[in-house]
Design a protein around this motif. Sequence first.
Motif, PDB file in Angstrom:
ATOM      1  N   GLN A 286     -64.255 -17.331  50.612  1.00 45.77           N
ATOM      2  CA  GLN A 286     -65.043 -18.173  51.497  1.00 45.77           C
ATOM      3  C   GLN A 286     -65.515 -17.350  52.698  1.00 45.77           C
ATOM      4  O   GLN A 286     -64.955 -16.312  52.992  1.00 45.77           O
ATOM      5  CB  GLN A 286     -64.232 -19.384  51.974  1.00 45.77           C
ATOM      6  N   VAL A 287     -66.533 -17.872  53.374  1.00 43.76           N
ATOM      7  CA  VAL A 287     -67.073 -17.179  54.538  1.00 43.76           C
ATOM      8  C   VAL A 287     -66.060 -17.202  55.679  1.00 43.76           C
ATOM      9  O   VAL A 287     -65.471 -18.238  55.994  1.00 43.76           O
ATOM     10  CB  VAL A 287     -68.385 -17.829  54.994  1.00 43.76           C
ATOM     11  N   GLN A 288     -65.852 -16.034  56.256  1.00 40.03           N
ATOM     12  CA  GLN A 288     -64.998 -15.934  57.434  1.00 40.03           C
ATOM     13  C   GLN A 288     -65.659 -15.042  58.472  1.00 40.03           C
ATOM     14  O   GLN A 288     -66.215 -13.992  58.131  1.00 40.03           O
ATOM     15  CB  GLN A 288     -63.628 -15.353  57.080  1.00 40.03           C
TER      16      GLN A 288
ATOM     17  N   GLY B 247     -66.830 -12.632  52.885  1.00 42.93           N
ATOM     18  CA  GLY B 247     -67.186 -13.769  52.049  1.00 42.93           C
ATOM     19  C   GLY B 247     -68.669 -13.951  51.801  1.00 42.93           C
ATOM     20  O   GLY B 247     -69.064 -14.911  51.129  1.00 42.93           O
TER      21      GLY B 247
ATOM     22  N   TYR C 297     -72.274 -20.905  59.884  1.00 44.76           N
ATOM     23  CA  TYR C 297     -70.904 -20.401  59.868  1.00 44.76           C
ATOM     24  C   TYR C 297     -70.561 -19.884  61.262  1.00 44.76           C
ATOM     25  O   TYR C 297     -71.370 -19.222  61.901  1.00 44.76           O
ATOM     26  CB  TYR C 297     -70.751 -19.289  58.838  1.00 44.76           C
TER      27      TYR C 297
END
Length: 113
Positions: free
Chosen positions: A1-3, A26, A102
Motif C-alpha cells: 500500500q502507499v506509504q 507502494g 495520499y
Amino acid sequence: QVQLVESGGGLVQPGGSLRLSCVASGFTFSNYAMSWYRQAPGKERELVADITRTGGSTNYADSVKGRFTIFRDNGKKTVYLHMNSLKPEDTAVYYCSCGRRYWGQGTQVTVSS
C-alpha cells in the motif's frame, strides 16, 4: 500500500534551518508530482511547495519563497524540504502528499527561542 513517512522536524530557534524528508513506498514515485503542506494550530492546511515528477519545476507559497527549497531524489523515492531563516510563524505540522490523495503522518516543526 502507499506509504509516505516524514522525518526531520523538531525545535529550532528563529533564523535556524531544518531539512524535512519524506520517503515514499507502494507506488512508482518518479511518476508523480509531490507536495509539502503545513497546518498550524487553528488554521487550515496550506500548500508550502510542490515539485514535478522530474524535479524540473517547483512552486512555492509566497510566505516561504526564498527561504524554503523543495527537491527530490527519485532513486531514493524521497522528497525533501530544506527550510532556512525559519520564523515563529513557520511553526506547524508539515505533511508530504502525493496528489492530495495520499498523505504522510506529519512531522512537527516548532520555531521558538
